[in-house]
Design an enzyme around this catalytic site. Structure first.
Site, PDB file in Angstrom:
ATOM      1  N   ASP A 243     -32.442  31.971  21.535  1.00  0.00           N
ATOM      2  CA  ASP A 243     -33.610  32.163  20.679  1.00  0.00           C
ATOM      3  C   ASP A 243     -34.045  30.753  20.261  1.00  0.00           C
ATOM      4  O   ASP A 243     -33.269  29.795  20.331  1.00  0.00           O
ATOM      5  CB  ASP A 243     -33.285  33.038  19.460  1.00  0.00           C
ATOM      6  CG  ASP A 243     -34.576  33.512  18.763  1.00  0.00           C
ATOM      7  OD1 ASP A 243     -35.674  33.016  19.118  1.00  0.00           O
ATOM      8  OD2 ASP A 243     -34.496  34.365  17.859  1.00  0.00           O
TER       9      ASP A 243
HETATM   10  C1  BGC Z   1     -37.982  34.539  17.214  1.00  0.00           C
HETATM   11  C2  BGC Z   1     -38.099  35.145  18.600  1.00  0.00           C
HETATM   12  C3  BGC Z   1     -39.297  34.566  19.291  1.00  0.00           C
HETATM   13  C4  BGC Z   1     -39.145  33.057  19.352  1.00  0.00           C
HETATM   14  C5  BGC Z   1     -40.309  32.353  20.023  1.00  0.00           C
HETATM   15  C6  BGC Z   1     -38.009  33.023  17.247  1.00  0.00           C
HETATM   16  O1  BGC Z   1     -38.126  32.507  15.952  1.00  0.00           O
HETATM   17  O2  BGC Z   1     -36.778  34.965  16.622  1.00  0.00           O
HETATM   18  O3  BGC Z   1     -38.206  36.529  18.505  1.00  0.00           O
HETATM   19  O4  BGC Z   1     -39.402  35.108  20.571  1.00  0.00           O
HETATM   20  O5  BGC Z   1     -39.074  32.551  18.026  1.00  0.00           O
HETATM   21  O6  BGC Z   1     -41.440  32.409  19.240  1.00  0.00           O
END
Ligand code: BGC
Length: 781
Positions: A243
């Site tokens: 993530d």
């Molecule tokens: C979130 C994800 C997201 C990623 C990219 C993260 O902060 O938890 O769900 O896909 O950012 O934006």
């Protein structure tokens, strides 16, 4: 190599790797920037791994303009905003999930995005989680099936998916540092099951590991999750991506099999990996393994984009048509998912709308929320307006969106309600209550809204409450109003879907994918959710949602699976055919006995014997959605297998006994053969919360912690806070998300987000510990 004809990206990727140096292979495993992977070419041209672009997900495409960010704060290109996953799940309709995936994939193809970051399949452990709107259900069976259909829809169009957040990401509070502690049975039966099904069934192109720790180890470094379970047990061969900012220790991540670090740009931990390989502490083959998965991903996805080039919407007319089709699909999904929770005396629908003296109350009608905040926030192509769609009926806002009491608004609304035949009151949560990065502190609606509904119910017997929020809220006035229609966060076409339901042009058929307790205190984790310091200790074990309410006979406001419509369905002829072992065919006849066409979600629950191993009273093990004209009838069939009956006890085990199948109000039992329960302990107690050292500082300290000892950081913190207040407004959802990211974000993640080079995170920790020379070395080495 970019234009490879063969579809064996793995082989091609392996050949490519043999030409790359160790540094190049390590570098390939970090992205280029916020959204793109890195291209890798050799001078001789034998290696040509392309750079590919990914974007959020899950209920529409968020392709940012320029670099953007992962909090949804920066601008993105217009795209269709579909209903949030929490509403989609209520459709119990795999076909709608698949179609939503297809439509999003078409927009991704058009935008040159190779992979959509979704679906989110984390299980809703507690109603206060700030991201519940982005997740499907409290039930893993439902979440897994709906996710699989969504993935099939996206991937069928040649676009990849990233199932997220693996695993146990059940709170936003300190999401980058918290430790989710739970016993293995709960982990397997509740929190991994949806991932397991969707991953095995639909093979998402990538799996996104979560920010948090699971039982003491960050998900990015977690060999149990990423290697033992995901690779060895489930046979997953795709790429694991961190993530955004989740990476903790690069060396451990390579060992566990976290392949790609996103966002890219900081080279975080790359020289540690090189030193570890050179010192013999990390096998180079593990770097090769991840690099080849990243290369295979980039080669495979870029090839898929090329292969589908012929279907890409290119001209403005084609793009406009694509958006029209997506809008229509978004509306249909909202129509098939909205849940009619209560409908006394057939108050809804307003068939003769124009002549029924209807008025509209509630600022939420004018500020109709249709999506949540954070990384899933879409810049919607167009948004249908409620008041316009209702045909500009008499309207009073009744309350302020900021929650501050306003007697003038209140009194005018009550007066209008008193002189109207029917009242539609809009109520719901303001944006800042449903945002990534922030958990709710209460399950209540704003007090002013509750007060208004109570009062309106006193002056008018025909009150319809339209609820606009992506999660369960307390409804203290539920017994006093005629109808309650939950619209969830229904996407850009939600207003049109709502009006069609109110007028009876659409017969609502959604059923709740999560239980709605009467009060927050009834919820099994309410005693300890957000109360274990930074951590999440899953003391309630298996008993979340309906598993808890059923077993402990706790009344709820509306149960899991509840939903009404404007017609009636009758269930008959429940037949169970034993096919050997745990295989049964369960069939039931469903008849539309009302006078209008409608759809019915048919749910199969299995009741397990309660005299053996401790287990929930009943669990969902099958669902289907049927569409029937008035008077029409059909037979719905379900098939069971071992997993329909199994529990986790050092492996999946089926215990023998009398199990009952429940569909609608019909119940039939069968004797299932299996092991005899020996009575031995079945769950280990979850470990207690560890105290978090805040000093000496490490790369896992937060900016605000270290700022206490580093004046420059204090200044930077203030500057950032002021900037957020200026650009987003102090107290707004975006401001709160940005500030909570800053207050709860470890230094390593800051390095990743901002793209700082060298050992920035370690340097700041050194400064905090008073080791300035060491810090300077880390800053510039
Ligand atoms: C979130 C994800 C997201 C990623 C990219 C993260 O902060 O938890 O769900 O896909 O950012 O934006």
């Amino acid at each position: 190599m970019k234009n490879v004809k063969a579809n064996s990206q793995e082989n091609t990727a392996e050949q490519a790797l043999s030409k790359l140096s160790l540094e190049q292979k390590i570098a390939l495993c970090s992205g280029l920037n916020e959204w793109d992977t890195k291209a890798m070419k050799t001078k001789e041209g034998e290696v040509d791994v392309p750079s590919v672009k990914v974007a959020d997900g899950p209920h529409g495409l968020r392709k940012t303009v320029g670099q953007g960010d992962n909090l949804g704060l920066s601008k993105s290109e217009p795209a269709t905003c579909f209903p949030a996953e929490s509403l989609l799940a209520c459709s119990f309709d795999r076909d709608l999930a698949r179609r939503m995936g297809q439509a999003i994939a078409k927009e991704a193809l058009c935008a040159g995005v190779c992979t959509v970051l979704g679906p989110g399949v984390n299980i809703k452990r507690n109603p206060l989680c700030g991201r519940n709107f982005e997740y499907l259900s409290e039930d893993p069976y439902l979440a897994g099936r709906m996710a699989a259909s969504y993935i099939d829809g996206v991937q069928g169009e040649g676009i990849g998916t990233s199932i997220k957040h693996f695993a146990c990401n059940s709170q936003e509070h300190f999401r980058m540092l918290s430790d989710s502690r739970l016993d293995e049975r709960t982990l397997r039966e509740i929190y991994l099951s949806a991932f397991e099904y969707a991953i095995k069934q639909s093979r998402p192109a990538t799996v996104m590991c979560a920010y948090n720790k699971v039982n003491g180890t960050y998900c990015s470094d977690n060999a149990f999750l990423l290697d033992t379970v995901l690779r060895k047990e489930w046979g997953y061969e795709g790429m694991v991506v961190s993530d955004w900012g989740a990476i903790n220790n690069r060396v451990e991540a390579f060992k566990a099999g976290c392949d790609l670090v996103m966002p890219g740009g900081s080279a975080y931990g790359e020289d540690d990996v090189k030193s570890a390989v050179e010192a013999g502490e990390l096998d180079e083959a593990l770097v090769d393994r991840s690099a080849s998965r990243v290369a295979a991903f980039a080669l495979g996805r870029s090839k898929a984009l090329l292969d589908n080039e012929g279907h890409r919407a290119k001209t403005p007319e084609q793009i406009a048509m694509m958006h029209e089709q997506s809008h229509a699909a978004a509306q249909e999904i909202a129509e098939g998912s909205a849940v009619l929770m209560k409908n006394n005396n057939g108050l809804l629908p307003f068939d003769d709308f124009e002549n029924e003296s209807v008025c509209v109350i509630g600022a939420m009608a004018q500020n109709f929320r249709y999506q949540g905040s954070g990384s899933s926030k879409i810049n919607a192509v167009k948004v249908d307006g409620v008041l316009e769609a209702l045909g500009n009926l008499p309207y009073e806002p009744g309350y302020n969106m900021d929650g501050k009491a306003n007697d003038g608004l209140f009194d005018s609304a009550v007066e209008l309600a008193g002189k109207s035949g029917n009242v539609i009151v809009f109520a719901g949560l303001p944006e800042k209550f449903e945002a990534e990065g922030i958990d709710r502190r209460t399950m209540s609606l704003p007090a002013e809204q509750n007060r208004l509904i109570e009062r309106i119910a006193e002056v008018n017997p025909n009150v319809v409450v339209v609820l606009v929020c992506g999660c369960a809220v307390e409804l203290p006035w539920a017994d006093k109003v005629g109808s309650i229609l939950w619209m969830g966060l229904s996407g850009q076409a939600g207003a049109s879907a709502l009006v069609r339901i109110l007028k009876g042009e659409v017969n609502p058929s959604g059923k709740l994918a999560e239980s709605w307790p009467i009060a927050y205190g009834d919820c099994p984790s309410s005693q300890f959710y957000l109360k274990d310091g930074r951590d999440a200790v899953y003391r309630e074990g298996l008993y979340i949602g309906y598993r808890h309410y059923d077993k402990n006979r706790i009344p709820v406001r509306f149960p899991f699976g509840h939903g009404l419509g404007y017609t009636t369905f009758e269930y008959s002829d429940l037949v169970i055919e034993a096919l050997g072992g745990c295989a049964y065919e369960v069939s039931v006849r469903v008849t539309n006995t009302g006078d209008r066409a409608g759809s019915e979600a048919v749910l199969l629950f299995i009741h397990a014997p309660q005299d053996g191993i401790d287990r929930p009273a009943r669990e969902l093990k099958g669902f289907d959605k049927v569409h029937l004209k008035a008077g029409e009838s059909t037979v719905v069939k379900f098939a069971t297998d071992e997993r329909s009956f199994a529990v986790w006890k050092d492996g999946w085990k089926v215990y023998g006994g009398e199990y009952a199948f429940e569909i609608g109000s019909l119940v039939k039992s069968v004797a299932v053969e299996g092991l005899e329960y020996d009575g031995s302990a079945q769950t280990k107690a979850v470990a207690e919360v560890a105290e978090k050292p805040s000093n000496p500082y490490t790369v896992n300290s937060t900016i605000s912690e270290v700022a206490q000892d580093v004046s420059l950081l204090k200044l930077a913190y203030r500057w950032f806070e002021n900037k957020q207040a200026r650009t987003n407004g102090r107290g707004s959802a975006d401001y709160l998300a940005a500030m909570s990211a800053l207050n709860e974000c470890p230094l390593r993640a800051v390095q990743n987000f901002v793209g700082f080079k060298h050992h920035f995170a370690q340097a700041i920790a050194d400064f905090g510990n008073g080791h300035y020379l060491k810090g300077l070395k880390h800053m510039f080495r």
